[in-house]
Scaffold this motif. Sequence first.
Motif, short mmCIF file in Angstrom:
data_model
loop_
_atom_site.label_atom_id
_atom_site.label_comp_id
_atom_site.label_asym_id
_atom_site.label_seq_id
_atom_site.Cartn_x
_atom_site.Cartn_y
_atom_site.Cartn_z
N MET A 1 42.64 -18.91 12.13
CA MET A 1 43.02 -17.54 11.80
C MET A 1 42.76 -17.28 10.32
SD MET A 1 46.63 -15.59 12.52
CE MET A 1 47.61 -16.61 11.43
N ILE A 2 42.23 -16.10 10.02
CA ILE A 2 41.96 -15.69 8.64
C ILE A 2 42.95 -14.59 8.28
CG2 ILE A 2 40.24 -14.78 7.06
CD1 ILE A 2 38.13 -15.68 9.15
N GLU A 3 43.59 -14.75 7.14
CA GLU A 3 44.54 -13.75 6.67
C GLU A 3 44.14 -13.29 5.27
OE1 GLU A 3 48.86 -14.99 7.91
OE2 GLU A 3 47.69 -16.80 7.43
N LEU A 4 44.01 -11.99 5.11
CA LEU A 4 43.84 -11.39 3.79
C LEU A 4 45.15 -10.69 3.46
CD1 LEU A 4 40.81 -11.41 5.13
CD2 LEU A 4 40.28 -10.10 3.07
N LEU A 5 45.77 -11.13 2.38
CA LEU A 5 47.11 -10.67 2.03
C LEU A 5 47.08 -9.92 0.71
CD1 LEU A 5 48.93 -14.03 2.91
CD2 LEU A 5 48.68 -12.02 4.37
N ASN A 6 47.17 -8.59 0.80
CA ASN A 6 47.26 -7.73 -0.38
C ASN A 6 46.12 -8.03 -1.37
OD1 ASN A 6 48.60 -5.59 -1.66
ND2 ASN A 6 49.73 -6.98 -3.01
N VAL A 7 44.90 -8.10 -0.84
CA VAL A 7 43.75 -8.49 -1.65
C VAL A 7 43.25 -7.30 -2.46
CG1 VAL A 7 41.37 -9.31 -1.59
CG2 VAL A 7 43.08 -10.33 -0.07
N ASN A 8 43.08 -7.55 -3.74
CA ASN A 8 42.63 -6.52 -4.67
C ASN A 8 41.46 -7.07 -5.48
OD1 ASN A 8 43.01 -3.93 -6.03
ND2 ASN A 8 43.70 -5.10 -7.80
N LYS A 9 40.38 -6.29 -5.57
CA LYS A 9 39.25 -6.66 -6.42
C LYS A 9 38.88 -5.46 -7.27
CE LYS A 9 35.95 -9.04 -8.23
NZ LYS A 9 36.26 -10.15 -9.17
N LYS A 10 38.96 -5.69 -8.60
CA LYS A 10 38.73 -4.59 -9.52
C LYS A 10 37.58 -4.92 -10.46
CE LYS A 10 41.58 -1.44 -12.30
NZ LYS A 10 42.92 -1.23 -12.90
N TYR A 11 36.66 -3.98 -10.61
CA TYR A 11 35.57 -4.07 -11.58
C TYR A 11 35.80 -2.98 -12.62
CZ TYR A 11 33.21 -6.99 -8.10
OH TYR A 11 32.89 -7.98 -7.20
N GLU A 12 36.21 -3.38 -13.83
CA GLU A 12 36.59 -2.43 -14.88
C GLU A 12 37.67 -1.50 -14.32
OE1 GLU A 12 32.97 -0.67 -16.29
OE2 GLU A 12 32.32 -2.53 -17.27
N ASP A 13 37.39 -0.21 -14.17
CA ASP A 13 38.41 0.71 -13.67
C ASP A 13 38.22 1.05 -12.19
OD1 ASP A 13 39.62 0.88 -16.17
OD2 ASP A 13 38.32 2.53 -16.80
N GLN A 14 37.29 0.36 -11.53
CA GLN A 14 36.95 0.67 -10.14
C GLN A 14 37.49 -0.38 -9.18
OE1 GLN A 14 35.22 3.49 -9.18
NE2 GLN A 14 35.52 2.93 -7.04
N HIS A 15 38.20 0.05 -8.13
CA HIS A 15 38.69 -0.86 -7.10
C HIS A 15 37.62 -1.02 -6.02
CE1 HIS A 15 42.93 -1.59 -8.10
NE2 HIS A 15 42.93 -0.37 -8.61
N ALA A 16 37.05 -2.22 -5.89
CA ALA A 16 36.18 -2.52 -4.75
C ALA A 16 37.03 -2.79 -3.52
CB ALA A 16 35.30 -3.72 -5.07
N LEU A 17 38.16 -3.45 -3.71
CA LEU A 17 39.17 -3.65 -2.66
C LEU A 17 40.50 -3.24 -3.25
CD1 LEU A 17 38.12 -7.18 -1.29
CD2 LEU A 17 37.63 -4.94 -0.26
N ASP A 18 41.23 -2.43 -2.50
CA ASP A 18 42.46 -1.85 -3.03
C ASP A 18 43.66 -2.33 -2.22
OD1 ASP A 18 44.36 -0.30 -4.26
OD2 ASP A 18 43.35 1.61 -3.93
N HIS A 19 44.19 -3.50 -2.60
CA HIS A 19 45.39 -4.06 -1.98
C HIS A 19 45.30 -4.03 -0.45
CE1 HIS A 19 46.56 -2.81 -6.09
NE2 HIS A 19 47.21 -3.95 -6.07
N LEU A 20 44.30 -4.71 0.05
CA LEU A 20 43.95 -4.68 1.47
C LEU A 20 44.50 -5.91 2.18
CD1 LEU A 20 40.50 -3.60 2.83
CD2 LEU A 20 41.56 -5.67 3.70
N SER A 21 45.09 -5.69 3.35
CA SER A 21 45.62 -6.79 4.17
C SER A 21 45.13 -6.65 5.60
CB SER A 21 47.16 -6.80 4.16
OG SER A 21 47.68 -7.02 2.87
N LEU A 22 44.72 -7.77 6.20
CA LEU A 22 44.35 -7.78 7.61
C LEU A 22 44.33 -9.22 8.11
CD1 LEU A 22 41.15 -8.83 7.91
CD2 LEU A 22 40.70 -6.53 7.08
#
Length: 314
Positions: A1-22
């Motif tokens: 099972m793969i869990e992404l827990l509140n994943v956030n990826k930010k480049y400077e001021d841009q969110h590529a991933l915005d607190h994503l969970s699945l």
Amino acid sequence: MIELLNVNKKYEDQHALDHLSLTINDGELFVLVGPSGSGKTTLLKTINRLVIPTSGQIKIDGKDVADMNLQQLRRQIGYVLQTGALFPNMTVAENASVQLDNLKWPVEKRHARIAELMTAVGLDPEQFLDRMPSELSGGEAQRVGIVRALACKPRLVLMDEPFSALDPVSRRQLQQIVINLHRDLDSTIVFVTHDMHEALRLADRIAVVHDGKLQQIGTPTEILSEPANAFVSNFFADEQQTDQLLGQVLASGFGRPVKPGEPGTKMVKGQSIFEWATALQQSQIDQVIVADQVLTDHDLIDYLASLEMEGDSH
């Protein structure tokens, strides 16, 4: 099972991933879909640590990937890129067995595994193993890329828009190969695409991503029949109008339980009624098997009639 827990990826001021969970379940063919720049490829690459998240956790079978040896992590994950990405100075056999070489598989065992997978993707080993990448079409090269990703029997395979550069015929053939391989192999597949039809055809479940945020997770039928918001509804609008899926047919009450040993062409819920009609035309058997249900040629006629009646009522 793969869990992404509140994943956030930010480049400077841009969110590529915005607190994503699945959560992705073992054995799923899980499709990430969204428009270009939505964050789906970034999300995929956090799983094998090609992208390091700004915050949050990614876990595989309960273990945080950040705590795992990077080489060991990637050895247990197959990875298929947008192009075959084959080494131009190596034969097909050498390209396909790169991981097996690294793992020191015996030569005979290595050859047998590659030949088995080449056959599974529709490439005759005797004709193709000694060829160079320059002698392959785009579709053939991508098939070799799939063989390479599956060679060491990974439990997890990541596929990043692998068919986006191919012509429609090759693309459809490779989609069917992925469906067949997933059915026959004990692997979880995470597949990225921006093609709605491809997502609907392949997926056990779909995650819709937009602006780095998760919009909805569901089966193809759930996504089409119960979109979570206007973005999801608009994104799949053309598919809702033009491409009814077998999952929708079953959800409408058509079909009956399959009996032990009953014959029928095996199909999946994400395939369309047009593929169903083609399968009936090409087979001597007038029924298909979807999951644990049987759909007959009469079901197809009745379902099309119900759509026509529904259209007349609006």
